[in-house]
Design a protein around this motif. Sequence first.
Motif, PDB file in Angstrom:
ATOM      1  N   GLU A 161       7.137 -24.834  -1.737  1.00 32.09           N
ATOM      2  CA  GLU A 161       5.995 -25.591  -1.219  1.00 32.09           C
ATOM      3  C   GLU A 161       5.462 -24.918   0.037  1.00 32.09           C
ATOM      4  O   GLU A 161       6.225 -24.569   0.942  1.00 32.09           O
ATOM      5  CB  GLU A 161       6.412 -27.031  -0.898  1.00 32.09           C
ATOM      6  CG  GLU A 161       5.256 -27.909  -0.484  1.00 32.09           C
ATOM      7  CD  GLU A 161       5.660 -29.362  -0.312  1.00 32.09           C
ATOM      8  OE1 GLU A 161       4.861 -30.131   0.244  1.00 32.09           O
ATOM      9  OE2 GLU A 161       6.785 -29.720  -0.729  1.00 32.09           O
ATOM     10  N   VAL A 162       4.162 -24.711   0.059  1.00 33.75           N
ATOM     11  CA  VAL A 162       3.489 -24.154   1.228  1.00 33.75           C
ATOM     12  C   VAL A 162       2.221 -24.969   1.481  1.00 33.75           C
ATOM     13  O   VAL A 162       1.659 -25.570   0.566  1.00 33.75           O
ATOM     14  CB  VAL A 162       3.125 -22.658   1.032  1.00 33.75           C
ATOM     15  CG1 VAL A 162       4.383 -21.813   0.900  1.00 33.75           C
ATOM     16  CG2 VAL A 162       2.221 -22.463  -0.168  1.00 33.75           C
ATOM     17  N   LYS A 163       1.765 -24.996   2.721  1.00 32.55           N
ATOM     18  CA  LYS A 163       0.553 -25.736   3.040  1.00 32.55           C
ATOM     19  C   LYS A 163      -0.690 -24.968   2.605  1.00 32.55           C
ATOM     20  O   LYS A 163      -1.671 -25.562   2.136  1.00 32.55           O
ATOM     21  CB  LYS A 163       0.488 -26.020   4.547  1.00 32.55           C
ATOM     22  CG  LYS A 163       1.528 -27.020   5.037  1.00 32.55           C
ATOM     23  CD  LYS A 163       1.361 -27.291   6.524  1.00 32.55           C
ATOM     24  CE  LYS A 163       2.377 -28.313   7.006  1.00 32.55           C
ATOM     25  NZ  LYS A 163       2.240 -28.580   8.462  1.00 32.55           N
ATOM     26  N   GLU A 164      -0.649 -23.654   2.760  1.00 34.84           N
ATOM     27  CA  GLU A 164      -1.826 -22.837   2.480  1.00 34.84           C
ATOM     28  C   GLU A 164      -1.397 -21.506   1.891  1.00 34.84           C
ATOM     29  O   GLU A 164      -0.352 -20.961   2.250  1.00 34.84           O
ATOM     30  CB  GLU A 164      -2.614 -22.613   3.774  1.00 34.84           C
ATOM     31  CG  GLU A 164      -3.932 -21.879   3.588  1.00 34.84           C
ATOM     32  CD  GLU A 164      -4.701 -21.750   4.898  1.00 34.84           C
ATOM     33  OE1 GLU A 164      -5.666 -22.506   5.101  1.00 34.84           O
ATOM     34  OE2 GLU A 164      -4.313 -20.889   5.717  1.00 34.84           O
ATOM     35  N   VAL A 165      -2.209 -20.990   0.983  1.00 35.84           N
ATOM     36  CA  VAL A 165      -1.945 -19.682   0.389  1.00 35.84           C
ATOM     37  C   VAL A 165      -3.039 -18.722   0.833  1.00 35.84           C
ATOM     38  O   VAL A 165      -4.221 -18.945   0.574  1.00 35.84           O
ATOM     39  CB  VAL A 165      -1.907 -19.752  -1.149  1.00 35.84           C
ATOM     40  CG1 VAL A 165      -1.683 -18.358  -1.730  1.00 35.84           C
ATOM     41  CG2 VAL A 165      -0.815 -20.707  -1.625  1.00 35.84           C
ATOM     42  N   SER A 166      -2.609 -17.670   1.502  1.00 33.28           N
ATOM     43  CA  SER A 166      -3.536 -16.637   1.949  1.00 33.28           C
ATOM     44  C   SER A 166      -3.107 -15.257   1.443  1.00 33.28           C
ATOM     45  O   SER A 166      -3.922 -14.481   0.971  1.00 33.28           O
ATOM     46  CB  SER A 166      -3.615 -16.617   3.483  1.00 33.28           C
ATOM     47  OG  SER A 166      -4.478 -15.596   3.912  1.00 33.28           O
ATOM     48  N   ILE A 167      -1.802 -14.966   1.557  1.00 30.58           N
ATOM     49  CA  ILE A 167      -1.254 -13.691   1.103  1.00 30.58           C
ATOM     50  C   ILE A 167      -0.503 -13.901  -0.206  1.00 30.58           C
ATOM     51  O   ILE A 167       0.369 -14.772  -0.294  1.00 30.58           O
ATOM     52  CB  ILE A 167      -0.307 -13.076   2.152  1.00 30.58           C
ATOM     53  CG1 ILE A 167      -1.000 -12.967   3.504  1.00 30.58           C
ATOM     54  CG2 ILE A 167       0.188 -11.711   1.679  1.00 30.58           C
ATOM     55  CD1 ILE A 167      -2.209 -12.052   3.516  1.00 30.58           C
ATOM     56  N   VAL A 168      -0.853 -13.107  -1.211  1.00 33.30           N
ATOM     57  CA  VAL A 168      -0.283 -13.256  -2.557  1.00 33.30           C
ATOM     58  C   VAL A 168       0.364 -11.946  -2.995  1.00 33.30           C
ATOM     59  O   VAL A 168      -0.190 -10.867  -2.775  1.00 33.30           O
ATOM     60  CB  VAL A 168      -1.381 -13.635  -3.574  1.00 33.30           C
ATOM     61  CG1 VAL A 168      -0.776 -13.798  -4.969  1.00 33.30           C
ATOM     62  CG2 VAL A 168      -2.104 -14.894  -3.149  1.00 33.30           C
ATOM     63  N   ALA A 169       1.514 -12.052  -3.637  1.00 31.83           N
ATOM     64  CA  ALA A 169       2.166 -10.897  -4.245  1.00 31.83           C
ATOM     65  C   ALA A 169       2.344 -11.173  -5.729  1.00 31.83           C
ATOM     66  O   ALA A 169       2.391 -12.337  -6.151  1.00 31.83           O
ATOM     67  CB  ALA A 169       3.516 -10.630  -3.590  1.00 31.83           C
ATOM     68  N   ILE A 170       2.442 -10.102  -6.519  1.00 28.25           N
ATOM     69  CA  ILE A 170       2.495 -10.310  -7.970  1.00 28.25           C
ATOM     70  C   ILE A 170       3.282  -9.210  -8.665  1.00 28.25           C
ATOM     71  O   ILE A 170       3.296  -8.059  -8.229  1.00 28.25           O
ATOM     72  CB  ILE A 170       1.063 -10.371  -8.552  1.00 28.25           C
ATOM     73  CG1 ILE A 170       1.054 -10.921  -9.976  1.00 28.25           C
ATOM     74  CG2 ILE A 170       0.384  -9.008  -8.497  1.00 28.25           C
ATOM     75  CD1 ILE A 170      -0.322 -11.326 -10.462  1.00 28.25           C
TER      76      ILE A 170
END
Length: 248
Positions: A161-170
Amino acid sequence: MKLKEIIDIIEKYYPLSKQEEWDKCGLQIGDKNQDINKIMISLNADNDTLQEAIDNDCQLLITHHPFLLDPIDNIDKDNFMGEFIYKAIENHIAVYSSHTALDNVSMNQWLIEELGVNDIKIGDASGITRIAKLNQSMTQDVFIQHVCDTYHIEHLKYAGEVKEVSIVAICGGSGADFMHEFYGKADAYLTGDSKYRHAKNAFDHHILLVDINHHVENIMVHKLKELLEKEVDCEIIEGSSPDYYHYI
Protein backbone atom coordinates in the motif's frame (compact mmCIF):
# COMPACT_ATOMS: atom_id res chain seq x y z
CA MET A 1 13.42 -14.10 -48.65
CA LYS A 2 15.58 -16.88 -47.34
CA LEU A 3 15.04 -17.84 -43.71
CA LYS A 4 18.69 -17.12 -42.93
CA GLU A 5 18.23 -13.51 -44.13
CA ILE A 6 15.27 -13.03 -41.80
CA ILE A 7 17.18 -14.57 -38.90
CA ASP A 8 20.07 -12.18 -39.53
CA ILE A 9 17.66 -9.23 -39.28
CA ILE A 10 16.09 -10.51 -36.05
CA GLU A 11 19.46 -11.22 -34.45
CA LYS A 12 20.78 -7.81 -35.46
CA TYR A 13 18.28 -6.41 -32.93
CA TYR A 14 18.20 -9.38 -30.56
CA PRO A 15 21.55 -11.23 -30.70
CA LEU A 16 21.59 -14.67 -29.14
CA SER A 17 24.41 -13.47 -26.87
CA LYS A 18 21.72 -11.50 -25.00
CA GLN A 19 19.74 -14.57 -23.95
CA GLU A 20 19.90 -15.97 -20.43
CA GLU A 21 22.11 -19.04 -19.89
CA TRP A 22 19.13 -21.34 -19.31
CA ASP A 23 17.22 -20.18 -22.37
CA LYS A 24 16.80 -21.74 -25.84
CA CYS A 25 16.48 -18.78 -28.20
CA GLY A 26 17.03 -18.94 -31.94
CA LEU A 27 15.96 -21.35 -34.67
CA GLN A 28 13.93 -24.18 -33.15
CA ILE A 29 12.94 -26.06 -36.31
CA GLY A 30 13.73 -25.36 -39.94
CA ASP A 31 16.08 -25.06 -42.91
CA LYS A 32 17.92 -21.73 -43.12
CA ASN A 33 17.86 -21.96 -46.92
CA GLN A 34 14.06 -22.22 -47.03
CA ASP A 35 12.16 -19.52 -48.92
CA ILE A 36 9.82 -17.50 -46.70
CA ASN A 37 6.89 -15.52 -48.11
CA LYS A 38 4.63 -15.20 -45.05
CA ILE A 39 5.37 -14.99 -41.33
CA MET A 40 3.20 -15.28 -38.24
CA ILE A 41 4.32 -13.83 -34.90
CA SER A 42 2.85 -15.23 -31.70
CA LEU A 43 3.57 -15.16 -27.99
CA ASN A 44 3.46 -18.90 -27.43
CA ALA A 45 4.76 -21.98 -29.24
CA ASP A 46 2.08 -24.66 -28.98
CA ASN A 47 0.09 -26.88 -31.31
CA ASP A 48 -2.85 -24.49 -31.60
CA THR A 49 -0.51 -21.65 -32.58
CA LEU A 50 1.26 -23.86 -35.12
CA GLN A 51 -2.08 -24.87 -36.61
CA GLU A 52 -3.01 -21.20 -36.90
CA ALA A 53 0.21 -20.61 -38.86
CA ILE A 54 -0.63 -23.57 -41.12
CA ASP A 55 -4.17 -22.33 -41.70
CA ASN A 56 -2.77 -18.94 -42.72
CA ASP A 57 -0.28 -20.44 -45.20
CA CYS A 58 2.79 -19.22 -43.30
CA GLN A 59 6.27 -20.67 -43.74
CA LEU A 60 7.74 -19.13 -40.58
CA LEU A 61 6.36 -18.96 -37.05
CA ILE A 62 8.18 -16.53 -34.76
CA THR A 63 7.30 -16.98 -31.10
CA HIS A 64 8.43 -15.31 -27.93
CA HIS A 65 8.38 -18.36 -25.68
CA PRO A 66 10.57 -21.17 -27.06
CA PHE A 67 9.10 -24.53 -28.02
CA LEU A 68 12.35 -26.28 -27.07
CA LEU A 69 12.64 -24.84 -23.56
CA ASP A 70 11.60 -28.16 -22.01
CA PRO A 71 13.85 -31.19 -22.64
CA ILE A 72 12.75 -33.73 -25.26
CA ASP A 73 13.13 -37.42 -24.44
CA ASN A 74 11.86 -38.65 -27.79
CA ILE A 75 10.00 -37.47 -30.89
CA ASP A 76 6.77 -39.40 -30.41
CA LYS A 77 3.94 -38.13 -32.60
CA ASP A 78 1.46 -39.18 -29.93
CA ASN A 79 2.69 -36.58 -27.42
CA PHE A 80 2.38 -32.82 -27.79
CA MET A 81 6.08 -32.16 -28.45
CA GLY A 82 6.39 -34.87 -31.07
CA GLU A 83 3.15 -33.75 -32.66
CA PHE A 84 4.48 -30.18 -32.91
CA ILE A 85 7.74 -31.25 -34.55
CA TYR A 86 6.04 -33.58 -37.02
CA LYS A 87 3.42 -30.98 -37.91
CA ALA A 88 6.02 -28.21 -38.44
CA ILE A 89 8.22 -30.37 -40.66
CA GLU A 90 5.35 -31.90 -42.63
CA ASN A 91 3.96 -28.44 -43.36
CA HIS A 92 7.37 -26.87 -44.09
CA ILE A 93 7.05 -24.31 -41.28
CA ALA A 94 10.20 -23.01 -39.63
CA VAL A 95 9.96 -22.01 -35.96
CA TYR A 96 12.09 -19.31 -34.35
CA SER A 97 12.07 -17.94 -30.78
CA SER A 98 13.32 -14.57 -29.52
CA HIS A 99 12.50 -14.88 -25.77
CA THR A 100 15.09 -13.50 -23.32
CA ALA A 101 17.24 -12.10 -26.12
CA LEU A 102 14.29 -9.80 -26.82
CA ASP A 103 13.46 -9.42 -23.11
CA ASN A 104 16.90 -8.07 -22.37
CA VAL A 105 16.64 -5.43 -25.09
CA SER A 106 13.05 -4.36 -25.70
CA MET A 107 10.29 -6.06 -23.70
CA ASN A 108 10.31 -3.88 -20.60
CA GLN A 109 11.09 -0.78 -22.59
CA TRP A 110 7.91 -1.37 -24.60
CA LEU A 111 5.87 -2.15 -21.50
CA ILE A 112 6.92 0.87 -19.46
CA GLU A 113 6.53 3.28 -22.38
CA GLU A 114 2.87 2.29 -22.61
CA LEU A 115 2.23 3.67 -19.11
CA GLY A 116 3.08 7.25 -20.08
CA VAL A 117 6.45 7.91 -18.43
CA ASN A 118 9.64 9.89 -18.74
CA ASP A 119 13.28 9.46 -17.69
CA ILE A 120 13.35 5.72 -18.42
CA LYS A 121 16.39 3.93 -17.02
CA ILE A 122 17.67 0.38 -16.72
CA GLY A 123 16.59 -0.78 -13.30
CA ASP A 124 19.08 -3.46 -12.30
CA ALA A 125 22.53 -4.87 -13.03
CA SER A 126 21.20 -7.53 -15.40
CA GLY A 127 19.77 -4.83 -17.64
CA ILE A 128 16.39 -6.47 -18.05
CA THR A 129 14.16 -4.27 -15.86
CA ARG A 130 13.15 -0.65 -16.38
CA ILE A 131 12.32 2.18 -14.01
CA ALA A 132 10.75 5.53 -14.90
CA LYS A 133 8.71 8.47 -13.64
CA LEU A 134 5.04 8.70 -14.49
CA ASN A 135 4.12 11.78 -16.50
CA GLN A 136 1.52 12.40 -13.82
CA SER A 137 1.55 11.05 -10.26
CA MET A 138 -1.51 9.04 -9.22
CA THR A 139 -3.14 7.67 -6.12
CA GLN A 140 -2.84 3.94 -5.71
CA ASP A 141 -6.41 3.19 -6.87
CA VAL A 142 -6.13 5.45 -9.91
CA PHE A 143 -2.77 3.90 -10.83
CA ILE A 144 -4.11 0.33 -10.62
CA GLN A 145 -6.97 1.28 -12.93
CA HIS A 146 -4.48 2.95 -15.25
CA VAL A 147 -2.48 -0.29 -15.39
CA CYS A 148 -5.62 -2.27 -16.23
CA ASP A 149 -6.60 0.17 -18.97
CA THR A 150 -3.09 0.34 -20.42
CA TYR A 151 -2.54 -3.40 -20.72
CA HIS A 152 -6.20 -4.36 -21.28
CA ILE A 153 -6.30 -6.42 -18.10
CA GLU A 154 -9.67 -7.33 -16.59
CA HIS A 155 -8.33 -9.07 -13.50
CA LEU A 156 -5.10 -8.66 -11.57
CA LYS A 157 -3.80 -8.98 -8.03
CA TYR A 158 -1.73 -6.52 -6.05
CA ALA A 159 -0.11 -6.25 -2.64
CA GLY A 160 1.33 -3.49 -0.49
CA GLU A 161 0.00 0.00 0.00
CA VAL A 162 1.26 3.43 -0.98
CA LYS A 163 -0.40 6.84 -0.91
CA GLU A 164 0.89 7.95 -4.30
CA VAL A 165 2.62 6.38 -7.28
CA SER A 166 5.20 8.46 -9.08
CA ILE A 167 8.15 6.14 -9.76
CA VAL A 168 7.38 2.81 -11.45
CA ALA A 169 9.56 -0.21 -12.18
CA ILE A 170 8.65 -3.15 -14.37
CA CYS A 171 9.67 -6.61 -15.51
CA GLY A 172 7.27 -8.53 -17.73
CA GLY A 173 6.99 -12.28 -17.33
CA SER A 174 8.39 -14.00 -14.23
CA GLY A 175 10.23 -11.04 -12.74
CA ALA A 176 8.99 -10.96 -9.16
CA ASP A 177 12.42 -11.85 -7.77
CA PHE A 178 13.78 -8.53 -9.06
CA MET A 179 11.45 -6.55 -6.78
CA HIS A 180 14.02 -6.19 -3.99
CA GLU A 181 16.13 -4.06 -6.36
CA PHE A 182 13.52 -1.31 -6.07
CA TYR A 183 12.92 -1.06 -2.33
CA GLY A 184 13.16 2.63 -1.52
CA LYS A 185 13.60 3.49 -5.23
CA ALA A 186 10.14 2.91 -6.74
CA ASP A 187 6.60 3.35 -5.50
CA ALA A 188 5.26 0.48 -7.59
CA TYR A 189 6.69 -2.63 -9.19
CA LEU A 190 4.86 -4.38 -12.02
CA THR A 191 5.55 -7.98 -13.01
CA GLY A 192 3.93 -11.37 -13.54
CA ASP A 193 3.85 -14.74 -11.79
CA SER A 194 4.32 -13.36 -8.29
CA LYS A 195 4.07 -15.63 -5.24
CA TYR A 196 2.73 -15.13 -1.74
CA ARG A 197 6.18 -14.35 -0.36
CA HIS A 198 6.49 -11.51 -2.87
CA ALA A 199 3.22 -10.06 -1.57
CA LYS A 200 4.57 -10.16 1.99
CA ASN A 201 7.79 -8.48 0.89
CA ALA A 202 5.81 -5.73 -0.83
CA PHE A 203 3.81 -5.18 2.35
CA ASP A 204 6.93 -5.16 4.56
CA HIS A 205 8.90 -2.80 2.31
CA HIS A 206 6.11 -0.34 1.52
CA ILE A 207 6.08 -0.88 -2.23
CA LEU A 208 3.04 -1.57 -4.38
CA LEU A 209 3.41 -4.91 -6.17
CA VAL A 210 1.08 -5.28 -9.16
CA ASP A 211 0.92 -8.72 -10.75
CA ILE A 212 0.06 -7.92 -14.38
CA ASN A 213 0.06 -11.58 -15.47
CA HIS A 214 2.64 -13.22 -17.69
CA HIS A 215 0.47 -12.82 -20.78
CA VAL A 216 1.11 -9.05 -20.81
CA GLU A 217 4.23 -9.95 -22.80
CA ASN A 218 1.86 -10.34 -25.76
CA ILE A 219 2.83 -6.74 -26.53
CA MET A 220 5.81 -8.19 -28.43
CA VAL A 221 3.58 -9.54 -31.20
CA HIS A 222 2.59 -6.14 -32.55
CA LYS A 223 5.86 -4.43 -31.67
CA LEU A 224 8.05 -7.06 -33.34
CA LYS A 225 5.79 -7.02 -36.39
CA GLU A 226 6.27 -3.24 -36.68
CA LEU A 227 10.02 -3.63 -36.36
CA LEU A 228 10.42 -6.42 -38.91
CA GLU A 229 8.11 -4.84 -41.48
CA LYS A 230 10.71 -2.13 -41.98
CA GLU A 231 13.28 -4.62 -43.30
CA VAL A 232 11.64 -7.95 -44.12
CA ASP A 233 10.18 -8.35 -47.60
CA CYS A 234 7.42 -10.76 -46.55
CA GLU A 235 3.83 -10.54 -45.40
CA ILE A 236 3.69 -10.60 -41.59
CA ILE A 237 0.56 -11.39 -39.58
CA GLU A 238 -0.19 -11.47 -35.86
CA GLY A 239 -1.16 -14.72 -34.16
CA SER A 240 -4.07 -14.73 -31.73
CA SER A 241 -1.88 -15.78 -28.75
CA PRO A 242 -4.66 -16.34 -26.15
CA ASP A 243 -3.82 -16.43 -22.45
CA TYR A 244 -3.55 -19.95 -21.04
CA TYR A 245 -5.34 -18.83 -17.88
CA HIS A 246 -9.07 -18.18 -17.55
CA TYR A 247 -10.18 -15.57 -15.00
CA ILE A 248 -13.48 -15.47 -13.13
